[in-house]
Design a protein around this motif. Sequence first.
Motif, PDB file in Angstrom:
ATOM      1  N   LEU A  24       9.931-135.799   9.915  1.00  0.00           N
ATOM      2  CA  LEU A  24      11.093-136.339   9.198  1.00  0.00           C
ATOM      3  C   LEU A  24      12.338-135.733   9.846  1.00  0.00           C
ATOM      4  CD1 LEU A  24      12.416-137.871   6.784  1.00  0.00           C
ATOM      5  CD2 LEU A  24      12.023-135.806   5.404  1.00  0.00           C
ATOM      6  N   THR A  25      13.135-136.587  10.484  1.00  0.00           N
ATOM      7  CA  THR A  25      14.312-136.095  11.225  1.00  0.00           C
ATOM      8  C   THR A  25      15.549-136.082  10.329  1.00  0.00           C
ATOM      9  OG1 THR A  25      14.926-138.327  11.892  1.00  0.00           O
ATOM     10  CG2 THR A  25      13.441-137.117  13.377  1.00  0.00           C
ATOM     11  N   ASN A  26      16.570-135.378  10.807  1.00  0.00           N
ATOM     12  CA  ASN A  26      17.843-135.386  10.081  1.00  0.00           C
ATOM     13  C   ASN A  26      18.425-136.802  10.033  1.00  0.00           C
ATOM     14  OD1 ASN A  26      17.528-132.671   9.816  1.00  0.00           O
ATOM     15  ND2 ASN A  26      19.120-132.097  11.296  1.00  0.00           N
ATOM     16  N   ALA A  27      18.208-137.560  11.099  1.00  0.00           N
ATOM     17  CA  ALA A  27      18.740-138.936  11.141  1.00  0.00           C
ATOM     18  C   ALA A  27      18.131-139.768  10.005  1.00  0.00           C
ATOM     19  CB  ALA A  27      18.430-139.575  12.494  1.00  0.00           C
ATOM     20  N   GLU A  28      16.836-139.566   9.756  1.00  0.00           N
ATOM     21  CA  GLU A  28      16.197-140.296   8.649  1.00  0.00           C
ATOM     22  C   GLU A  28      16.757-139.861   7.300  1.00  0.00           C
ATOM     23  OE1 GLU A  28      12.029-139.813  10.123  1.00  0.00           O
ATOM     24  OE2 GLU A  28      11.662-141.314   8.551  1.00  0.00           O
ATOM     25  N   LEU A  29      16.982-138.555   7.164  1.00  0.00           N
ATOM     26  CA  LEU A  29      17.541-138.052   5.900  1.00  0.00           C
ATOM     27  C   LEU A  29      18.936-138.630   5.643  1.00  0.00           C
ATOM     28  CD1 LEU A  29      16.229-134.394   6.068  1.00  0.00           C
ATOM     29  CD2 LEU A  29      15.858-135.973   4.150  1.00  0.00           C
ATOM     30  N   GLY A  45      20.364-124.905  10.682  1.00  0.00           N
ATOM     31  CA  GLY A  45      19.639-124.835  11.953  1.00  0.00           C
ATOM     32  C   GLY A  45      18.451-125.787  12.026  1.00  0.00           C
ATOM     33  N   ILE A  46      18.184-126.504  10.918  1.00  0.00           N
ATOM     34  CA  ILE A  46      16.994-127.374  10.874  1.00  0.00           C
ATOM     35  C   ILE A  46      17.296-128.740  11.514  1.00  0.00           C
ATOM     36  CG2 ILE A  46      15.318-128.513   9.343  1.00  0.00           C
ATOM     37  CD1 ILE A  46      16.037-126.258   7.255  1.00  0.00           C
ATOM     38  N   ARG A  47      16.379-129.190  12.402  1.00  0.00           N
ATOM     39  CA  ARG A  47      16.530-130.506  13.040  1.00  0.00           C
ATOM     40  C   ARG A  47      15.487-131.499  12.553  1.00  0.00           C
ATOM     41  NH1 ARG A  47      20.263-130.381  17.009  1.00  0.00           N
ATOM     42  NH2 ARG A  47      20.932-128.280  17.581  1.00  0.00           N
ATOM     43  N   GLU A  48      14.296-130.974  12.243  1.00  0.00           N
ATOM     44  CA  GLU A  48      13.221-131.840  11.743  1.00  0.00           C
ATOM     45  C   GLU A  48      12.231-131.007  10.961  1.00  0.00           C
ATOM     46  OE1 GLU A  48      12.066-133.294  15.642  1.00  0.00           O
ATOM     47  OE2 GLU A  48      10.298-131.993  15.632  1.00  0.00           O
ATOM     48  N   ARG A  49      11.398-131.683  10.175  1.00  0.00           N
ATOM     49  CA  ARG A  49      10.348-131.020   9.406  1.00  0.00           C
ATOM     50  C   ARG A  49       9.152-131.938   9.364  1.00  0.00           C
ATOM     51  NH1 ARG A  49      14.769-132.882   8.971  1.00  0.00           N
ATOM     52  NH2 ARG A  49      16.006-131.377   7.824  1.00  0.00           N
ATOM     53  N   ARG A  50       7.964-131.380   9.043  1.00  0.00           N
ATOM     54  CA  ARG A  50       6.735-132.173   8.993  1.00  0.00           C
ATOM     55  C   ARG A  50       6.432-132.533   7.542  1.00  0.00           C
ATOM     56  NH1 ARG A  50       3.717-131.823  13.677  1.00  0.00           N
ATOM     57  NH2 ARG A  50       5.069-131.094  15.352  1.00  0.00           N
ATOM     58  N   ILE A  51       5.948-133.761   7.352  1.00  0.00           N
ATOM     59  CA  ILE A  51       5.662-134.240   6.001  1.00  0.00           C
ATOM     60  C   ILE A  51       4.225-134.763   5.937  1.00  0.00           C
ATOM     61  CG2 ILE A  51       6.331-135.929   4.211  1.00  0.00           C
ATOM     62  CD1 ILE A  51       8.539-133.829   4.752  1.00  0.00           C
ATOM     63  N   ALA A  52       3.474-134.253   4.975  1.00  0.00           N
ATOM     64  CA  ALA A  52       2.073-134.647   4.827  1.00  0.00           C
ATOM     65  C   ALA A  52       1.976-136.091   4.331  1.00  0.00           C
ATOM     66  CB  ALA A  52       1.385-133.714   3.832  1.00  0.00           C
ATOM     67  N   ASP A  53       0.958-136.817   4.851  1.00  0.00           N
ATOM     68  CA  ASP A  53       0.744-138.161   4.296  1.00  0.00           C
ATOM     69  C   ASP A  53       0.062-138.025   2.932  1.00  0.00           C
ATOM     70  OD1 ASP A  53      -2.026-137.876   4.639  1.00  0.00           O
ATOM     71  OD2 ASP A  53      -1.923-138.674   6.673  1.00  0.00           O
ATOM     72  N   GLU A 285      13.954-124.777  13.300  1.00  0.00           N
ATOM     73  CA  GLU A 285      14.543-126.051  13.727  1.00  0.00           C
ATOM     74  C   GLU A 285      13.498-127.166  13.763  1.00  0.00           C
ATOM     75  OE1 GLU A 285      14.126-123.419  15.588  1.00  0.00           O
ATOM     76  OE2 GLU A 285      13.109-123.983  17.439  1.00  0.00           O
ATOM     77  N   ARG A 286      12.216-126.805  13.937  1.00  0.00           N
ATOM     78  CA  ARG A 286      11.161-127.827  14.043  1.00  0.00           C
ATOM     79  C   ARG A 286      10.354-128.037  12.767  1.00  0.00           C
ATOM     80  NH1 ARG A 286       7.448-125.909  17.381  1.00  0.00           N
ATOM     81  NH2 ARG A 286       8.513-123.942  17.769  1.00  0.00           N
ATOM     82  N   TYR A 287      10.378-127.066  11.850  1.00  0.00           N
ATOM     83  CA  TYR A 287       9.546-127.190  10.651  1.00  0.00           C
ATOM     84  C   TYR A 287      10.322-127.114   9.342  1.00  0.00           C
ATOM     85  CZ  TYR A 287       5.699-126.308  13.887  1.00  0.00           C
ATOM     86  OH  TYR A 287       4.808-126.385  14.923  1.00  0.00           O
ATOM     87  N   GLY A 288      11.589-126.712   9.368  1.00  0.00           N
ATOM     88  CA  GLY A 288      12.291-126.451   8.121  1.00  0.00           C
ATOM     89  C   GLY A 288      11.643-125.270   7.416  1.00  0.00           C
TER      90      GLY A 288
END
Length: 341
Positions: A24-29, A45-53, A285-288
């Motif tokens: 999930l990217t900042n652009a999507e947010l 400093g966060i750029r993206e994070r992972r989201i469980a299905d 920056e990659r996981y939040g």
Amino acid sequence: MGVNDLKRHFGVLGTGSAAPERILTNAELETMVDTSDEWIVSRTGIRERRIADEGTTSSMLAYEAALQALRSANMDPQDLDLIICATVTPDMAFPATACLLQDLLGLRTIPAFDLSAGCSGFGYALSVAESMLVGGSYKNALVVGVDVLSRITDYEDRSTCVLFGDGAGAAILGEVPEGYGFLASELGAEGSSGSVLQLPGGGSRMPASARSVQERQHYIKMQGSEVFKFAVRILDESARRVIAKAGLNPEDIHWVVPHQANVRIIRSAATRLAIPEERFFVNVERYGNTSAASIGLALDELARSGDVQDGDYVVLVGFGAGLTWSALVMKWWAGNEVCHD
Ligand code: ACO
């Protein structure tokens, strides 16, 4: 032979981690709430994070991280005799996620329990596991920090939804040569400040009801600036105390693996402790902020990077819901690592 000659030393024998594939990217947010990439990056400093299905649970991520940690320690599940799982997002209220994990690992009777200390959970669990190993009844422990925070994140609340992500970090603890392993630890809590970071609904105070759902009480509520102030103070104070307790000075520390919540908090800790920023491992920056998973996930990435050497002094320090904190110093033992896949 004196008493000290019989003293056994425990440390990390292997690490593992897991994160969902979906990013999930900042652009999507930006399309979901009134925010911007510029605000998120400059404030956190966060750029993206992972989201469980939908089908992925905490025990599943914990299992993946645990298998990887077992492989890196060159062990089988049967070598374990204790499981502690730190999480605030268990698969369900009970049975404990640690028990579900025990079953997934094909184990039958070893003790397994969950521990709730928010983002300090991984450090809390390491410290509890080490005490149990020192006690003499156990040989090898599996510690997992796992959270699927996306399930309790309010994606209509811009002040929290940009911060959190999902993941798991695991460590196998066992005997290491004298002088290596855990040297000092400190656990703490300020329960009087608990209300600044909480999940109000779903417990005995506010059982789930149509009203609690409608009022969005099953999501994280946070007073960010209060947590920020606490974090900046406690990272410095607890790391300083635990380094001194280990008989070391800040300049002796090769690596600090802090809870990955916000780069501004991490930078402030570096300045206050006078430890160069390059010695702080950062992957926020990659996981939040992955809560209980954060330190284990970062420690695993550090171990796999090859940048931590046998004999390095490593500090793990975290803060979180409670409010709680945990700080540990260890002398890294690389003797057990067989592979990093
Ligand atoms: N996008 C744009 N604007 C935003 C956003 C956003 N995503 N979020 C908040 N804002 C606005 C606020 O509404 C506020 O606007 P206002 O001045 O008009 O009222 C402004 O930005 C500043 O808000 P602050 O809260 O003062 O911003 P701050 O610089 O403190 O950063 C943050 C907020 C990032 C949450 C910070 O306080 C923080 O990192 N706190 C620590 C959080 C943390 O680590 N929590 C996890 C603990 S661990 C666990 O157990 C889960």
